[in-house]
Write a protein that holds these residues in place. Structure first.
Motif, PDB file in Angstrom:
ATOM      1  N   MET A 103      30.807   8.867  37.751  1.00  0.00           N
ATOM      2  CA  MET A 103      31.081   8.086  36.543  1.00  0.00           C
ATOM      3  C   MET A 103      30.675   8.886  35.311  1.00  0.00           C
ATOM      4  SD  MET A 103      30.128   4.158  37.596  1.00  0.00           S
ATOM      5  CE  MET A 103      28.463   4.520  38.156  1.00  0.00           C
ATOM      6  N   SER A 104      31.306   8.598  34.184  1.00  0.00           N
ATOM      7  CA  SER A 104      31.042   9.382  32.974  1.00  0.00           C
ATOM      8  C   SER A 104      31.151   8.513  31.729  1.00  0.00           C
ATOM      9  CB  SER A 104      32.038  10.544  32.881  1.00  0.00           C
ATOM     10  OG  SER A 104      33.371  10.047  32.850  1.00  0.00           O
ATOM     11  N   THR A 105      30.553   7.339  31.776  1.00  0.00           N
ATOM     12  CA  THR A 105      30.678   6.402  30.655  1.00  0.00           C
ATOM     13  C   THR A 105      29.303   5.977  30.153  1.00  0.00           C
ATOM     14  OG1 THR A 105      32.790   5.558  31.485  1.00  0.00           O
ATOM     15  CG2 THR A 105      31.603   4.182  29.911  1.00  0.00           C
ATOM     16  N   ILE A 106      29.127   6.061  28.837  1.00  0.00           N
ATOM     17  CA  ILE A 106      27.904   5.598  28.186  1.00  0.00           C
ATOM     18  C   ILE A 106      28.202   4.290  27.466  1.00  0.00           C
ATOM     19  CG2 ILE A 106      26.157   6.111  26.442  1.00  0.00           C
ATOM     20  CD1 ILE A 106      26.652   9.067  26.916  1.00  0.00           C
ATOM     21  N   CYS A 107      27.314   3.330  27.603  1.00  0.00           N
ATOM     22  CA  CYS A 107      27.414   2.075  26.855  1.00  0.00           C
ATOM     23  C   CYS A 107      26.473   2.151  25.659  1.00  0.00           C
ATOM     24  CB  CYS A 107      27.046   0.889  27.747  1.00  0.00           C
ATOM     25  SG  CYS A 107      27.085  -0.702  26.877  1.00  0.00           S
ATOM     26  N   PHE A 108      27.056   2.214  24.448  1.00  0.00           N
ATOM     27  CA  PHE A 108      26.271   2.220  23.220  1.00  0.00           C
ATOM     28  C   PHE A 108      26.139   0.790  22.692  1.00  0.00           C
ATOM     29  CE2 PHE A 108      27.673   6.654  23.190  1.00  0.00           C
ATOM     30  CZ  PHE A 108      26.535   7.318  22.741  1.00  0.00           C
ATOM     31  N   SER A 109      24.907   0.383  22.445  1.00  0.00           N
ATOM     32  CA  SER A 109      24.639  -0.926  21.849  1.00  0.00           C
ATOM     33  C   SER A 109      23.580  -0.743  20.770  1.00  0.00           C
ATOM     34  CB  SER A 109      24.159  -1.926  22.909  1.00  0.00           C
ATOM     35  OG  SER A 109      22.956  -1.454  23.514  1.00  0.00           O
ATOM     36  N   ALA A 110      23.293  -1.806  20.029  1.00  0.00           N
ATOM     37  CA  ALA A 110      22.323  -1.675  18.937  1.00  0.00           C
ATOM     38  C   ALA A 110      21.751  -3.036  18.574  1.00  0.00           C
ATOM     39  CB  ALA A 110      22.983  -1.046  17.702  1.00  0.00           C
ATOM     40  N   ASP A 111      20.580  -2.992  17.968  1.00  0.00           N
ATOM     41  CA  ASP A 111      19.995  -4.165  17.308  1.00  0.00           C
ATOM     42  C   ASP A 111      19.929  -5.369  18.242  1.00  0.00           C
ATOM     43  OD1 ASP A 111      19.720  -3.282  14.300  1.00  0.00           O
ATOM     44  OD2 ASP A 111      21.644  -2.514  14.998  1.00  0.00           O
ATOM     45  N   TRP A 112      19.151  -5.201  19.317  1.00  0.00           N
ATOM     46  CA  TRP A 112      18.960  -6.298  20.270  1.00  0.00           C
ATOM     47  C   TRP A 112      18.040  -7.365  19.678  1.00  0.00           C
ATOM     48  CZ3 TRP A 112      17.609  -3.332  25.458  1.00  0.00           C
ATOM     49  CH2 TRP A 112      18.642  -2.437  25.756  1.00  0.00           C
ATOM     50  N   HIS A 113      17.016  -6.949  18.965  1.00  0.00           N
ATOM     51  CA  HIS A 113      16.061  -7.855  18.306  1.00  0.00           C
ATOM     52  C   HIS A 113      15.454  -8.866  19.287  1.00  0.00           C
ATOM     53  CE1 HIS A 113      16.389  -6.568  14.110  1.00  0.00           C
ATOM     54  NE2 HIS A 113      17.641  -6.265  14.405  1.00  0.00           N
ATOM     55  N   VAL A 114      14.916  -8.344  20.366  1.00  0.00           N
ATOM     56  CA  VAL A 114      14.259  -9.197  21.353  1.00  0.00           C
ATOM     57  C   VAL A 114      12.980  -9.777  20.747  1.00  0.00           C
ATOM     58  CG1 VAL A 114      13.183  -9.259  23.629  1.00  0.00           C
ATOM     59  CG2 VAL A 114      15.195  -7.810  23.232  1.00  0.00           C
ATOM     60  N   SER A 115      12.835 -11.089  20.829  1.00  0.00           N
ATOM     61  CA  SER A 115      11.633 -11.734  20.306  1.00  0.00           C
ATOM     62  C   SER A 115      11.567 -13.158  20.826  1.00  0.00           C
ATOM     63  CB  SER A 115      11.637 -11.740  18.774  1.00  0.00           C
ATOM     64  OG  SER A 115      10.415 -12.255  18.270  1.00  0.00           O
ATOM     65  N   ASN A 116      10.377 -13.731  20.786  1.00  0.00           N
ATOM     66  CA  ASN A 116      10.202 -15.133  21.165  1.00  0.00           C
ATOM     67  C   ASN A 116      10.463 -16.025  19.955  1.00  0.00           C
ATOM     68  OD1 ASN A 116       9.745 -15.478  23.895  1.00  0.00           O
ATOM     69  ND2 ASN A 116       7.584 -14.928  23.751  1.00  0.00           N
ATOM     70  N   PHE A 117      11.733 -16.127  19.575  1.00  0.00           N
ATOM     71  CA  PHE A 117      12.099 -16.990  18.459  1.00  0.00           C
ATOM     72  C   PHE A 117      11.918 -18.454  18.856  1.00  0.00           C
ATOM     73  CE2 PHE A 117      14.766 -13.176  18.191  1.00  0.00           C
ATOM     74  CZ  PHE A 117      14.410 -12.718  16.940  1.00  0.00           C
ATOM     75  N   GLY A 118      11.630 -19.281  17.860  1.00  0.00           N
ATOM     76  CA  GLY A 118      11.536 -20.708  18.114  1.00  0.00           C
ATOM     77  C   GLY A 118      10.208 -21.101  18.725  1.00  0.00           C
ATOM     78  N   ALA A 119      10.037 -22.401  18.916  1.00  0.00           N
ATOM     79  CA  ALA A 119       8.743 -22.931  19.355  1.00  0.00           C
ATOM     80  C   ALA A 119       8.721 -23.347  20.818  1.00  0.00           C
ATOM     81  CB  ALA A 119       8.367 -24.132  18.484  1.00  0.00           C
ATOM     82  N   SER A 120       9.858 -23.792  21.363  1.00  0.00           N
ATOM     83  CA  SER A 120       9.858 -24.308  22.734  1.00  0.00           C
ATOM     84  C   SER A 120       9.619 -23.166  23.707  1.00  0.00           C
ATOM     85  CB  SER A 120      11.195 -24.990  23.040  1.00  0.00           C
ATOM     86  OG  SER A 120      12.269 -24.096  22.868  1.00  0.00           O
ATOM     87  N   ARG A 121       8.640 -23.320  24.576  1.00  0.00           N
ATOM     88  CA  ARG A 121       8.216 -22.219  25.432  1.00  0.00           C
ATOM     89  C   ARG A 121       8.254 -22.639  26.902  1.00  0.00           C
ATOM     90  NH1 ARG A 121       5.425 -17.540  24.651  1.00  0.00           N
ATOM     91  NH2 ARG A 121       5.181 -18.024  22.440  1.00  0.00           N
TER      92      ARG A 121
END
Length: 342
Positions: free
Chosen positions: A1-19
């Motif tokens: 295989m010879s394919t790269i997946c480019f992505s950006a700005d995932w911004h992983v975080s625990n948004f919000g209050a419900s946990r």
């Protein structure tokens, strides 16, 4: 295989209050989108992932969030650029991605690797002029030259207060830089609006944010990634379904939404006397697997606070540009960012 997946700005975080355990419900939303991206990219033959910065939303993510993201990215060889949201300072290891090293290749400064018929150079977050200097220092191996950076890309459509900011580069200057260094493809993170240019033999992609993560962001499109075949030197867009965070304000009637979302979050910021109408309207979207409802009855209001803040920010930056040009805009942006992140 010879394919790269480019992505950006995932911004992983625990948004919000419900946990639920180590994660909030909205934190789980973002991680689900990333996992879905890996699934879809695998179906299209991607064997490497490159995340172009702002992997986390804050520079000190909690351990539970780190563990869950480590599990996801361990599925495939992954390169992660340090973005401005990840970065505490420019010192080595002083950023949110340091704990990701056991399962991903982390790019603080410059990293170069070969894939297929291409040489891929990645530059961690720096201000524009520093990135330009870094690119000039790259020692390129043989192959088609591909650059990945964490810089917004501006053109004549960009609002005046964002043009020439230090975390961005004008597309014309980027083309010049590419020509000076024989670069054929550029992939960029940082700004969340997806865009694309093909100028004088240089193909440029501003990837865009992977997923909405706060109320007030655009909710009419999925997240975009770019699949790059490093043998054929071709690109393909891939759209990744995800959550939507929609705020409805004012008094009824409210629009009936036809929003592709998983899940759809509806927040009603409404006059107290309209609470029952809001509950009736929300009843149309009560699939518990795909809909979350937040009703916040308040005293009569006509404008969502989020919109007020956004409009105030624009006004401040426009005034800064009028009074002091780009240097003052950069200074004010830094101040606003520090206030926002507290």
């Amino acid at each position: 295989m010879s394919t790269i997946c480019f992505s950006a700005d995932w911004h992983v975080s625990n948004f919000g209050a419900s946990r639920e355990g180590a994660l909030t419900a909205r934190g789980q939303d973002v991680l689900r989108v990333i996992s879905r991206m890996y699934d879809l990219a695998d179906q299209y033959g991607a064997d490497v992932h490159v995340g172009l910065g702002d992997i986390f939303d804050l520079d000190k993510p909690p351990p539970g969030l780190l563990r869950h993201l480590q599990t996801v990215v361990s599925r495939c060889p992954t390169w992660l650029l340090v973005g401005n949201h990840d970065q505490t300072s420019a010192d080595p290891e002083h950023h949110a991605l340091a704990p990701m090293r056991p399962c991903a290749s982390v790019v603080e400064d410059i990293e170069v690797f070969q894939h297929g018929k291409c040489a891929i150079a990645l530059v961690g977050f720096r201000q524009r002029d520093q990135v330009i200097d870094k690119v000039k220092d790259i020692v390129w191996p043989e192959g088609c030259r591909v650059l990945g950076v964490h810089l917004g890309i501006s053109d004549n459509r960009t609002p005046v207060f964002l043009q020439d900011t230090k975390d961005s580069i004008h597309v014309d200057r980027l083309v010049e830089l590419a020509h000076e260094n024989s670069i054929e493809f550029v992939f960029a993170g940082n700004w969340h609006n997806p865009d694309q240019w093909d100028i004088e033999g240089v193909e440029i992609w501003q990837i865009g944010g992977l997923s909405p993560h706060v109320f007030g962001e655009r909710w009419d499109r999925d997240g975009r990634v770019i699949l790059f075949d490093t043998n054929k030197k071709t690109t393909q867009e891939l759209w990744v379904p995800g959550p939507r965070y929609v705020t409805l304000t004012g008094s009824p009637p409210w629009e009936n939404l036809n929003v592709p979302a998983d899940p759809l979050w509806l927040r009603y910021k409404i006059p107290a006397e309209d609470e029952q109408d809001a509950r009736s309207h929300a009843a149309k979207y009560t699939d518990p697997a795909h809909t979350r409802i937040i009703i916040e009855p308040k005293e009569a209001q006509t404008t969502d606070l989020t919109i007020k803040v956004a409009n105030a920010r624009i006004a401040v930056l426009e005034k800064a540009h009028e009074e002091g040009g780009t240097p003052l805009v950069n200074y004010v942006q830094d101040c606003l960012t520090k206030v926002t992140e507290r």
